[in-house]
Design a protein around this motif. Structure first.
Motif, PDB file in Angstrom:
ATOM      1  N   ASN A 164      76.132  35.607  74.298  1.00  0.00           N
ATOM      2  CA  ASN A 164      77.113  35.706  73.213  1.00  0.00           C
ATOM      3  C   ASN A 164      76.700  36.737  72.165  1.00  0.00           C
ATOM      4  O   ASN A 164      77.543  37.285  71.469  1.00  0.00           O
ATOM      5  CB  ASN A 164      77.360  34.335  72.577  1.00  0.00           C
ATOM      6  CG  ASN A 164      78.228  33.451  73.461  1.00  0.00           C
ATOM      7  OD1 ASN A 164      78.957  33.935  74.344  1.00  0.00           O
ATOM      8  ND2 ASN A 164      78.157  32.145  73.262  1.00  0.00           N
TER       9      ASN A 164
ATOM     10  N   LYS B 104      81.720  40.451  76.405  1.00  0.00           N
ATOM     11  CA  LYS B 104      82.778  39.460  76.659  1.00  0.00           C
ATOM     12  C   LYS B 104      83.620  39.839  77.871  1.00  0.00           C
ATOM     13  O   LYS B 104      84.832  39.680  77.858  1.00  0.00           O
ATOM     14  CB  LYS B 104      83.652  39.280  75.409  1.00  0.00           C
ATOM     15  CG  LYS B 104      82.825  38.877  74.209  1.00  0.00           C
ATOM     16  CD  LYS B 104      83.666  38.623  72.976  1.00  0.00           C
ATOM     17  CE  LYS B 104      82.726  38.268  71.805  1.00  0.00           C
ATOM     18  NZ  LYS B 104      83.424  37.914  70.592  1.00  0.00           N
TER      19      LYS B 104
ATOM     20  N   LEU C 208      80.188  27.393  81.230  1.00  0.00           N
ATOM     21  CA  LEU C 208      81.602  27.759  81.366  1.00  0.00           C
ATOM     22  C   LEU C 208      82.316  27.701  80.021  1.00  0.00           C
ATOM     23  O   LEU C 208      83.111  28.579  79.681  1.00  0.00           O
ATOM     24  CB  LEU C 208      82.268  26.781  82.345  1.00  0.00           C
ATOM     25  CG  LEU C 208      83.496  27.219  83.111  1.00  0.00           C
ATOM     26  CD1 LEU C 208      83.183  28.396  83.990  1.00  0.00           C
ATOM     27  CD2 LEU C 208      84.010  26.070  83.975  1.00  0.00           C
TER      28      LEU C 208
ATOM     29  N   GLN D  63      80.851  27.422  76.834  1.00  0.00           N
ATOM     30  CA  GLN D  63      80.230  28.013  75.645  1.00  0.00           C
ATOM     31  C   GLN D  63      80.082  29.525  75.706  1.00  0.00           C
ATOM     32  O   GLN D  63      79.922  30.167  74.667  1.00  0.00           O
ATOM     33  CB  GLN D  63      78.858  27.361  75.377  1.00  0.00           C
ATOM     34  CG  GLN D  63      79.009  25.886  75.020  1.00  0.00           C
ATOM     35  CD  GLN D  63      77.739  25.268  74.470  1.00  0.00           C
ATOM     36  OE1 GLN D  63      76.752  25.946  74.213  1.00  0.00           O
ATOM     37  NE2 GLN D  63      77.765  23.962  74.281  1.00  0.00           N
ATOM     38  N   VAL D  64      80.127  30.094  76.878  1.00  0.00           N
ATOM     39  CA  VAL D  64      80.045  31.557  76.960  1.00  0.00           C
ATOM     40  C   VAL D  64      81.421  32.140  76.654  1.00  0.00           C
ATOM     41  O   VAL D  64      82.427  31.734  77.236  1.00  0.00           O
ATOM     42  CB  VAL D  64      79.542  32.013  78.350  1.00  0.00           C
ATOM     43  CG1 VAL D  64      79.737  33.510  78.519  1.00  0.00           C
ATOM     44  CG2 VAL D  64      78.078  31.650  78.512  1.00  0.00           C
ATOM     45  N   ASP D  65      81.441  33.078  75.723  1.00  0.00           N
ATOM     46  CA  ASP D  65      82.699  33.684  75.292  1.00  0.00           C
ATOM     47  C   ASP D  65      82.908  34.995  76.054  1.00  0.00           C
ATOM     48  O   ASP D  65      82.330  36.021  75.712  1.00  0.00           O
ATOM     49  CB  ASP D  65      82.617  33.949  73.777  1.00  0.00           C
ATOM     50  CG  ASP D  65      83.904  34.518  73.220  1.00  0.00           C
ATOM     51  OD1 ASP D  65      84.948  34.405  73.877  1.00  0.00           O
ATOM     52  OD2 ASP D  65      83.853  35.091  72.108  1.00  0.00           O
ATOM     53  N   ALA D  66      83.721  34.933  77.112  1.00  0.00           N
ATOM     54  CA  ALA D  66      83.969  36.127  77.922  1.00  0.00           C
ATOM     55  C   ALA D  66      85.313  35.994  78.628  1.00  0.00           C
ATOM     56  O   ALA D  66      85.856  34.898  78.745  1.00  0.00           O
ATOM     57  CB  ALA D  66      82.855  36.317  78.941  1.00  0.00           C
ATOM     58  N   ALA D  67      85.825  37.128  79.105  1.00  0.00           N
ATOM     59  CA  ALA D  67      87.108  37.126  79.803  1.00  0.00           C
ATOM     60  C   ALA D  67      87.039  36.336  81.109  1.00  0.00           C
ATOM     61  O   ALA D  67      87.995  35.673  81.497  1.00  0.00           O
ATOM     62  CB  ALA D  67      87.552  38.556  80.086  1.00  0.00           C
ATOM     63  N   ALA D  68      85.897  36.402  81.799  1.00  0.00           N
ATOM     64  CA  ALA D  68      85.731  35.691  83.071  1.00  0.00           C
ATOM     65  C   ALA D  68      84.335  35.093  83.108  1.00  0.00           C
ATOM     66  O   ALA D  68      83.342  35.816  82.928  1.00  0.00           O
ATOM     67  CB  ALA D  68      85.939  36.644  84.244  1.00  0.00           C
ATOM     68  N   VAL D  69      84.262  33.785  83.316  1.00  0.00           N
ATOM     69  CA  VAL D  69      82.956  33.111  83.387  1.00  0.00           C
ATOM     70  C   VAL D  69      82.850  32.425  84.742  1.00  0.00           C
ATOM     71  O   VAL D  69      83.731  31.655  85.137  1.00  0.00           O
ATOM     72  CB  VAL D  69      82.779  32.094  82.239  1.00  0.00           C
ATOM     73  CG1 VAL D  69      81.355  31.540  82.251  1.00  0.00           C
ATOM     74  CG2 VAL D  69      83.078  32.736  80.891  1.00  0.00           C
ATOM     75  N   TYR D  70      81.785  32.742  85.465  1.00  0.00           N
ATOM     76  CA  TYR D  70      81.603  32.305  86.843  1.00  0.00           C
ATOM     77  C   TYR D  70      80.509  31.255  86.980  1.00  0.00           C
ATOM     78  O   TYR D  70      79.432  31.400  86.390  1.00  0.00           O
ATOM     79  CB  TYR D  70      81.175  33.493  87.717  1.00  0.00           C
ATOM     80  CG  TYR D  70      82.234  34.558  87.872  1.00  0.00           C
ATOM     81  CD1 TYR D  70      83.045  34.583  89.012  1.00  0.00           C
ATOM     82  CD2 TYR D  70      82.429  35.525  86.899  1.00  0.00           C
ATOM     83  CE1 TYR D  70      84.018  35.559  89.171  1.00  0.00           C
ATOM     84  CE2 TYR D  70      83.403  36.499  87.047  1.00  0.00           C
ATOM     85  CZ  TYR D  70      84.193  36.510  88.180  1.00  0.00           C
ATOM     86  OH  TYR D  70      85.161  37.467  88.332  1.00  0.00           O
TER      87      TYR D  70
ATOM     88  N   GLN E  94      89.908  42.905  75.215  1.00  0.00           N
ATOM     89  CA  GLN E  94      90.279  42.333  73.927  1.00  0.00           C
ATOM     90  C   GLN E  94      90.887  40.960  74.177  1.00  0.00           C
ATOM     91  O   GLN E  94      91.074  40.551  75.309  1.00  0.00           O
ATOM     92  CB  GLN E  94      91.239  43.251  73.176  1.00  0.00           C
ATOM     93  CG  GLN E  94      92.611  43.370  73.811  1.00  0.00           C
ATOM     94  CD  GLN E  94      93.502  44.328  73.029  1.00  0.00           C
ATOM     95  OE1 GLN E  94      93.043  45.341  72.516  1.00  0.00           O
ATOM     96  NE2 GLN E  94      94.769  44.005  72.936  1.00  0.00           N
ATOM     97  N   LYS E  95      91.135  40.229  73.111  1.00  0.00           N
ATOM     98  CA  LYS E  95      91.640  38.877  73.289  1.00  0.00           C
ATOM     99  C   LYS E  95      93.143  38.781  73.087  1.00  0.00           C
ATOM    100  O   LYS E  95      93.748  37.773  73.418  1.00  0.00           O
ATOM    101  CB  LYS E  95      90.923  37.941  72.314  1.00  0.00           C
ATOM    102  CG  LYS E  95      89.446  37.753  72.670  1.00  0.00           C
ATOM    103  CD  LYS E  95      88.856  36.656  71.831  1.00  0.00           C
ATOM    104  CE  LYS E  95      87.380  36.482  72.127  1.00  0.00           C
ATOM    105  NZ  LYS E  95      86.774  35.549  71.147  1.00  0.00           N
TER     106      LYS E  95
ATOM    107  N   ARG F 176      93.738  39.189  78.579  1.00  0.00           N
ATOM    108  CA  ARG F 176      92.272  39.213  78.615  1.00  0.00           C
ATOM    109  C   ARG F 176      91.848  39.187  80.070  1.00  0.00           C
ATOM    110  O   ARG F 176      92.333  38.360  80.826  1.00  0.00           O
ATOM    111  CB  ARG F 176      91.740  37.991  77.876  1.00  0.00           C
ATOM    112  CG  ARG F 176      90.261  38.084  77.565  1.00  0.00           C
ATOM    113  CD  ARG F 176      89.797  36.868  76.806  1.00  0.00           C
ATOM    114  NE  ARG F 176      88.466  37.071  76.276  1.00  0.00           N
ATOM    115  CZ  ARG F 176      87.672  36.093  75.881  1.00  0.00           C
ATOM    116  NH1 ARG F 176      88.093  34.847  75.928  1.00  0.00           N
ATOM    117  NH2 ARG F 176      86.479  36.366  75.425  1.00  0.00           N
TER     118      ARG F 176
ATOM    119  N   PRO G 235      91.459  40.882  83.979  1.00  0.00           N
ATOM    120  CA  PRO G 235      92.255  41.755  84.838  1.00  0.00           C
ATOM    121  C   PRO G 235      93.747  41.641  84.503  1.00  0.00           C
ATOM    122  O   PRO G 235      94.261  40.553  84.337  1.00  0.00           O
ATOM    123  CB  PRO G 235      91.988  41.202  86.247  1.00  0.00           C
ATOM    124  CG  PRO G 235      90.721  40.439  86.142  1.00  0.00           C
ATOM    125  CD  PRO G 235      90.682  39.896  84.750  1.00  0.00           C
TER     126      PRO G 235
END
Lengths: 415, 415
Positions: free
Chosen positions: B332, B337, B354, B356-363, B387-388, B392, B394
């Motif tokens: 973070n 992101k 899943l 707590q991580v701030d991102a467009a895609a969390v695996y 961007q959000k 966000r 693809p």
């Protein structure tokens, strides 16, 4: 400027905590805030008195003073608004859809907070509380920049909000306000891309224009509505009259009020005299083209600029059109893509209008005045977007969210 | 600049026609375009030759020349791409939900085109066709601004697209390109708010930064990915190794490639030697902190800037962390992101990551390399939003749409 960066960092850290907060805990914090606002009425009104006094010294008009004024009753209303937000469903965490891809990954699209939201606004201090709690409910941290005229009121309100949040075990930095109301600092906020996810201006057309021109942070544009009602040749006279009178005269100062009436030439002679009579009962001034003047002689001649203007006043421009194509073309040329209405009994004409008019809200047989988050059933409204990106039309809690893809695998790698 | 306004006006008019076009007719136009592209291969390659010749004169590197080069085979690929877009479902017209409000109005939220989309891009001329057809399929008019290095190729391609559209009874102005590639005209495009609904930059970080700084038109930011893989203490060694090798080395130049490996201290000593050996087989250079150096002596010491850098190359930074909280905090803090992955067998650790991580895609247990419109099953990709706002991750066809509220009434007025 370095102060702004520090605020941005603190907001971002607070935002990460807010994003994980449980709904129940957020709602309890909102109810506690509602109580604390009422308990601090004396402090709020004393701060507001300072703003009112300096506004009066600066010769501010009565209408503006009224927007600025807080009373014990208005503080109670504010608190009721906060309680109401606590009752709304929390959009955060909702997975709007979930599917398997060809690699057998399970992919879900989940609503998450936007992060840090900047709000630049004017005048009414209740916007301070309103914006802060809507953002809080949706897990967003807020950096507020209110107008200098409401400075003391805003500072007092934010102090109470921050104390209340801290007492409810939330980071106080979830809500911050710029204590420096200079233009330079506002411009700094507009360029704080590293920390702000979105900027929402609320206020005059001039304020919104200034934000659009200067911001590098993504902006949601709200505001202007040059709305039309089109009365088709197959309209019912009673319904048409009620709708245009409501759309124009029920509250002319708001953005969903109608500014121009378009009427089909086949019914203009029959309908216009009584429609204009009703509008004049409501003190609406009529401006019209030559064809309208041939039916209603004592009107002001409409100029090109009348078709473009959001009067936001007891003024209505009227134009007679030969058919629905001309009505649609006029709206798509002069409208601001806010709210547009047709009155007709004809199925095909109604569908054509619905599909061909380019606006945030298109109505068949209803007043444009319904374009509003509460009327739409969203339970809240942070503004009405007049842009097409992210959100269009009334924005409720869902519009204060972004999304995140959550992907469940079993060791998949990409070929 | 007056030329830009004229282009904007023509695009807006074309957009109104496109917005009403039937899906079948749009698909037929796309298939006709695919044929016409192949039929005009000689013209396209001749134009491309001019670009290649002047690029060679300007001493452009081979890798860049390859991005610029078109061949008969690449034209066929381009045409296949256009055909494939014809097979995708048309999102326009879809009513995503519909409800009754308290005034008994039936309110629907319908997908509509954004309107006019500006695309500012560099190098590869296939972006010209790609962007134009994705926008066309979703009923949007396009104003393209390609790089000067692909000038002749782009102009030739747009001429073919426009002829093809006109032959299919669509307005040629659905697709326009700036023939003036000066910086001034690009800056004018960035401020064409009256006509452009959104601007999408595609290209280098420098290009995107310039657009962000100068545009007053809403922008969708695409691009940078400083992505991480975190190997938890409860990870399976085989799976973890496969995932980090795939995430780093399968295609290091793209934004969904991993740049930093975070590994739990409990498994670092057991896992790192074989992971590093596998990465070195793929020619990956390793940079690590002191703890990593204690296990793998012959590495380069990682600096603060390594944690922040999108290497986009065969370089991986490695950091040993004491627990999942430290991994999440690192991501973070330093991540962009974009795409983030955890490898773990533990249910609670996976869910925590899943959320707590701030991102467009969390695996969970999959490679970051899957962040891609085609891999996600969208059938197309116009870019990956970092961007959000609005979109966000693809972006497929849905992300090229806006919405409009359609409201069915029976004469309702607002009380």
């Amino acid at each position: 400027m370095s102060g702004l960066v520090e605020m941005g960092k603190r907001a971002q850290v607070a935002g990460l905590t807010l994003a994980q907060a449980k709904t129940q805990k957020k709602n309890e914090a909102l109810l506690a805030l509602a109580e604390r606002l009422v308990a601090n009425t004396a402090i709020i009104l004393a701060a507001n008195e300072k703003d009112l006094a300096s506004a009066a010294d600066n010769g501010v008009r009565d209408a503006m003073l009224d927007r600025l004024r807080l009373t014990a009753e208005r503080v109670v209303d504010m608190a009721e608004g906060v309680k109401q937000v606590a009752t709304l469903a929390d959009p955060i965490g909702e997975v709007t859809h979930m599917w398997k891809n060809q690699a057998d990954l399970t992919i879900g699209k989940q609503r998450v907070p936007l992060g840090v939201i900047g709000i630049i606004y004017e005048s009414r201090p209740n916007v301070t509380v309103d914006a802060a709690v809507l953002c809080f409910k949706t897990g967003n941290a807020t950096i507020l920049r209110g107008g200098s005229e409401a400075f003391h009121s805003n500072i007092a309100l934010v102090k109470i909000i921050r104390e209340s949040l801290a007492a409810s075990d939330f980071p106080a930095d979830a809500v911050q306000i710029l204590e420096d109301t200079s233009r330079e600092t506002a411009q700094g906020l507009m360029k704080l891309n590293a920390y702000l996810d979105v900027l929402i201006p609320r206020g005059s057309a001039r304020l919104i224009q200034a934000v659009l021109e200067n911001a590098t942070v993504p902006v949601i544009e709200t505001g202007t509505g040059n709305c039309h009602v089109y009365i088709d040749k197959e309209a019912q006279q009673d319904m048409a009259t009620k709708i245009i009178v409501n759309a124009k005269a029920s509250r002319p100062s708001v953005c969903n009020a109608a500014e121009t009436l378009l009427i089909h030439e086949d019914v203009a002679r029959a309908f216009l005299p009584s429609i204009v009579a009703k509008l004049r009962e409501e003190n609406v001034e009529i401006r019209g083209d030559e064809q309208v003047a041939a039916i209603i002689p004592d009107i002001i001649a409409a100029t090109e600029s009348d078709w473009e203007t959001e009067f936001a006043d007891y003024i209505l421009a009227i134009k007679i059109v030969p058919n629905d194509d001309a009505a649609i073309a006029h709206i798509n040329k002069y409208g601001t893509k806010h709210s547009e209405a047709i009155v007709t009994d004809n199925y095909f004409t109604s569908q054509k209008f619905l599909q061909q008019v380019d606006a945030a809200a298109v109505y068949i047989n209803a007043s444009t005045r319904f374009t509003d988050g509460f009327e739409f059933g969203f339970g809240a409204e942070i503004g009405i977007s007049t842009q097409k990106l992210h959100a269009r039309g009334p924005m409720g809690l869902n519009e204060l969210t972004s999304t995140k893809y959550i992907i469940y695998g079993e060791g998949q790698i990409r070929e």
